[in-house]
Design a protein around this motif. Structure first.
Motif, PDB file in Angstrom:
ATOM      1  N   THR A  42       1.070  -1.123   0.011  1.00  0.00           N
ATOM      2  CA  THR A  42       0.182   0.167  -0.013  1.00  0.00           C
ATOM      3  C   THR A  42       0.918   1.240   0.075  1.00  0.00           C
ATOM      4  O   THR A  42       2.060   1.042   0.418  1.00  0.00           O
ATOM      5  CB  THR A  42      -1.026   0.154   1.225  1.00  0.00           C
ATOM      6  N   GLY A  43       0.443   2.503  -0.591  1.00  0.00           N
ATOM      7  CA  GLY A  43       1.054   3.625  -0.468  1.00  0.00           C
ATOM      8  C   GLY A  43       0.392   4.640   0.533  1.00  0.00           C
ATOM      9  O   GLY A  43       0.888   5.633   0.609  1.00  0.00           O
ATOM     10  N   ASN A  44      -0.457   4.126   1.321  1.00  0.00           N
ATOM     11  CA  ASN A  44      -1.082   4.554   2.322  1.00  0.00           C
ATOM     12  C   ASN A  44      -0.470   4.763   3.755  1.00  0.00           C
ATOM     13  O   ASN A  44      -0.374   3.692   4.597  1.00  0.00           O
ATOM     14  CB  ASN A  44      -2.524   4.075   2.686  1.00  0.00           C
ATOM     15  N   PRO A  45       0.218   5.767   4.070  1.00  0.00           N
ATOM     16  CA  PRO A  45       0.804   6.021   5.243  1.00  0.00           C
ATOM     17  C   PRO A  45       0.040   5.793   6.635  1.00  0.00           C
ATOM     18  O   PRO A  45       0.586   5.266   7.640  1.00  0.00           O
ATOM     19  CB  PRO A  45       1.615   7.330   5.409  1.00  0.00           C
ATOM     20  N   HIS A  46      -1.157   6.063   6.615  1.00  0.00           N
ATOM     21  CA  HIS A  46      -2.075   5.787   7.626  1.00  0.00           C
ATOM     22  C   HIS A  46      -2.312   4.505   7.987  1.00  0.00           C
ATOM     23  O   HIS A  46      -2.244   3.973   9.165  1.00  0.00           O
ATOM     24  CB  HIS A  46      -3.262   6.496   7.197  1.00  0.00           C
ATOM     25  N   LYS A  47      -2.339   3.439   6.768  1.00  0.00           N
ATOM     26  CA  LYS A  47      -2.396   2.096   7.177  1.00  0.00           C
ATOM     27  C   LYS A  47      -1.164   1.536   7.969  1.00  0.00           C
ATOM     28  O   LYS A  47      -1.430   0.745   8.770  1.00  0.00           O
ATOM     29  CB  LYS A  47      -2.748   1.307   5.928  1.00  0.00           C
ATOM     30  N   ARG A  48      -0.095   1.981   7.573  1.00  0.00           N
ATOM     31  CA  ARG A  48       1.138   1.603   8.366  1.00  0.00           C
ATOM     32  C   ARG A  48       0.982   2.147   9.656  1.00  0.00           C
ATOM     33  O   ARG A  48       1.293   1.265  10.594  1.00  0.00           O
ATOM     34  CB  ARG A  48       2.510   2.445   7.628  1.00  0.00           C
ATOM     35  N   GLU A  49       0.595   3.374   9.759  1.00  0.00           N
ATOM     36  CA  GLU A  49       0.529   3.637  11.186  1.00  0.00           C
ATOM     37  C   GLU A  49      -0.500   2.965  11.925  1.00  0.00           C
ATOM     38  O   GLU A  49      -0.108   2.773  13.313  1.00  0.00           O
ATOM     39  CB  GLU A  49       0.210   5.482  11.202  1.00  0.00           C
ATOM     40  N   GLU A  50      -1.425   2.746  11.608  1.00  0.00           N
ATOM     41  CA  GLU A  50      -2.400   1.731  12.211  1.00  0.00           C
ATOM     42  C   GLU A  50      -1.803   0.306  12.620  1.00  0.00           C
ATOM     43  O   GLU A  50      -2.129  -0.064  13.703  1.00  0.00           O
ATOM     44  CB  GLU A  50      -3.717   1.596  11.362  1.00  0.00           C
ATOM     45  N   LEU A  51      -1.313  -0.269  11.709  1.00  0.00           N
ATOM     46  CA  LEU A  51      -0.676  -1.406  12.023  1.00  0.00           C
ATOM     47  C   LEU A  51       0.546  -1.403  12.950  1.00  0.00           C
ATOM     48  O   LEU A  51       0.836  -2.269  13.825  1.00  0.00           O
ATOM     49  CB  LEU A  51      -0.056  -2.211  10.699  1.00  0.00           C
ATOM     50  N   LEU A  52       1.378  -0.384  13.112  1.00  0.00           N
ATOM     51  CA  LEU A  52       2.213  -0.091  13.954  1.00  0.00           C
ATOM     52  C   LEU A  52       1.625   0.000  15.201  1.00  0.00           C
ATOM     53  O   LEU A  52       2.648  -0.618  16.356  1.00  0.00           O
ATOM     54  CB  LEU A  52       3.270   1.406  13.579  1.00  0.00           C
ATOM     55  N   ALA A  53       0.637   0.628  15.310  1.00  0.00           N
ATOM     56  CA  ALA A  53      -0.100   0.781  16.700  1.00  0.00           C
ATOM     57  C   ALA A  53      -0.452  -0.771  17.253  1.00  0.00           C
ATOM     58  O   ALA A  53      -0.317  -0.816  18.648  1.00  0.00           O
ATOM     59  CB  ALA A  53      -1.072   1.834  16.848  1.00  0.00           C
ATOM     60  N   LEU A  54      -0.803  -1.443  16.514  1.00  0.00           N
ATOM     61  CA  LEU A  54      -1.359  -2.749  16.880  1.00  0.00           C
ATOM     62  C   LEU A  54      -0.148  -3.569  17.211  1.00  0.00           C
ATOM     63  O   LEU A  54      -0.553  -4.708  18.092  1.00  0.00           O
ATOM     64  CB  LEU A  54      -2.209  -3.484  15.674  1.00  0.00           C
ATOM     65  N   CYS A  55       0.780  -3.481  16.665  1.00  0.00           N
ATOM     66  CA  CYS A  55       1.916  -4.620  16.792  1.00  0.00           C
ATOM     67  C   CYS A  55       3.167  -3.994  18.060  1.00  0.00           C
ATOM     68  O   CYS A  55       4.059  -4.579  18.093  1.00  0.00           O
ATOM     69  CB  CYS A  55       2.790  -4.917  15.582  1.00  0.00           C
ATOM     70  N   ASP A  56       2.717  -2.724  18.441  1.00  0.00           N
ATOM     71  CA  ASP A  56       3.662  -2.193  19.467  1.00  0.00           C
ATOM     72  C   ASP A  56       4.973  -2.036  19.159  1.00  0.00           C
ATOM     73  O   ASP A  56       6.028  -2.332  19.997  1.00  0.00           O
ATOM     74  CB  ASP A  56       3.456  -3.036  20.838  1.00  0.00           C
ATOM     75  N   GLY A  57       5.228  -1.753  18.001  1.00  0.00           N
ATOM     76  CA  GLY A  57       6.695  -1.579  17.446  1.00  0.00           C
ATOM     77  C   GLY A  57       7.526  -2.710  17.276  1.00  0.00           C
ATOM     78  O   GLY A  57       8.480  -2.802  17.096  1.00  0.00           O
ATOM     79  N   ARG A  58       6.709  -4.040  17.457  1.00  0.00           N
ATOM     80  CA  ARG A  58       7.611  -5.199  17.239  1.00  0.00           C
ATOM     81  C   ARG A  58       7.960  -5.561  15.975  1.00  0.00           C
ATOM     82  O   ARG A  58       8.769  -6.439  15.791  1.00  0.00           O
ATOM     83  CB  ARG A  58       6.819  -6.372  17.867  1.00  0.00           C
ATOM     84  N   LEU A  59       7.614  -5.076  14.959  1.00  0.00           N
ATOM     85  CA  LEU A  59       7.687  -5.168  13.443  1.00  0.00           C
ATOM     86  C   LEU A  59       8.404  -3.924  12.807  1.00  0.00           C
ATOM     87  O   LEU A  59       7.940  -2.761  13.362  1.00  0.00           O
ATOM     88  CB  LEU A  59       6.433  -5.630  12.730  1.00  0.00           C
ATOM     89  N   ASP A  60       9.119  -4.225  11.725  1.00  0.00           N
ATOM     90  CA  ASP A  60       9.585  -3.127  10.865  1.00  0.00           C
ATOM     91  C   ASP A  60       8.511  -2.971   9.713  1.00  0.00           C
ATOM     92  O   ASP A  60       8.960  -3.600   8.796  1.00  0.00           O
ATOM     93  CB  ASP A  60      11.205  -3.264  10.616  1.00  0.00           C
ATOM     94  N   LEU A  61       7.932  -2.193   9.880  1.00  0.00           N
ATOM     95  CA  LEU A  61       6.664  -2.022   8.629  1.00  0.00           C
ATOM     96  C   LEU A  61       7.063  -0.813   7.832  1.00  0.00           C
ATOM     97  O   LEU A  61       7.354   0.249   8.339  1.00  0.00           O
ATOM     98  CB  LEU A  61       5.257  -1.808   9.368  1.00  0.00           C
ATOM     99  N   ARG A  62       7.263  -1.367   6.645  1.00  0.00           N
ATOM    100  CA  ARG A  62       7.404  -0.300   5.608  1.00  0.00           C
ATOM    101  C   ARG A  62       6.356  -0.154   4.413  1.00  0.00           C
ATOM    102  O   ARG A  62       5.608  -1.223   4.156  1.00  0.00           O
ATOM    103  CB  ARG A  62       8.931  -0.466   5.015  1.00  0.00           C
ATOM    104  N   LEU A  63       6.358   0.896   3.824  1.00  0.00           N
ATOM    105  CA  LEU A  63       5.457   0.892   2.728  1.00  0.00           C
ATOM    106  C   LEU A  63       6.177   0.468   1.389  1.00  0.00           C
ATOM    107  O   LEU A  63       7.623   0.600   1.375  1.00  0.00           O
ATOM    108  CB  LEU A  63       5.045   2.405   2.185  1.00  0.00           C
ATOM    109  N   CYS A  64       5.502   0.127   0.233  1.00  0.00           N
ATOM    110  CA  CYS A  64       6.016  -0.480  -0.745  1.00  0.00           C
ATOM    111  C   CYS A  64       6.872   0.614  -1.699  1.00  0.00           C
ATOM    112  O   CYS A  64       7.822   0.519  -2.042  1.00  0.00           O
ATOM    113  CB  CYS A  64       4.953  -1.148  -1.689  1.00  0.00           C
ATOM    114  N   SER A  65       6.274   1.916  -1.097  1.00  0.00           N
ATOM    115  CA  SER A  65       7.052   3.027  -2.112  1.00  0.00           C
ATOM    116  C   SER A  65       8.107   3.359  -1.321  1.00  0.00           C
ATOM    117  O   SER A  65       9.109   4.079  -1.758  1.00  0.00           O
ATOM    118  CB  SER A  65       6.200   4.498  -1.781  1.00  0.00           C
TER     119      SER A  65
END
Length: 66
Positions: free
Chosen positions: A11-34
């Motif tokens: 996804t290119g949507n940074p809001h989706k990334r932020e939502e998922l980061l909040a759910l995983c408590d920073g345990r994952l390194d989530l990046r956008l495809c962009s």
């Protein structure tokens, strides 16, 4: 400390990334495809959600070294 895995979100949507980061408590390194390349894209012409997810996953994987 254990190295976190990088997960690219198709996804290119940074809001989706932020939502998922909040759910995983920073345990994952989530990046956008962009983050891989700014002009990454795909055509979602599959006949189901799963088919379109596969299309996106293949495009993102083609841009990684994994």
């Amino acid at each position: 400390m254990t190295e976190r895995r990088i997960i690219y979100l198709a996804t290119g949507n940074p809001h989706k990334r932020e939502e998922l980061l909040a759910l995983c408590d920073g345990r994952l390194d989530l990046r956008l495809c962009s983050d891989l390349t700014p002009d990454i894209g795909w055509v979602e012409d599959g006949d189901s959600f799963a088919a379109n997810a596969t299309i996106k996953a293949r495009v993102v994987r083609a841009h990684t070294d994994h």
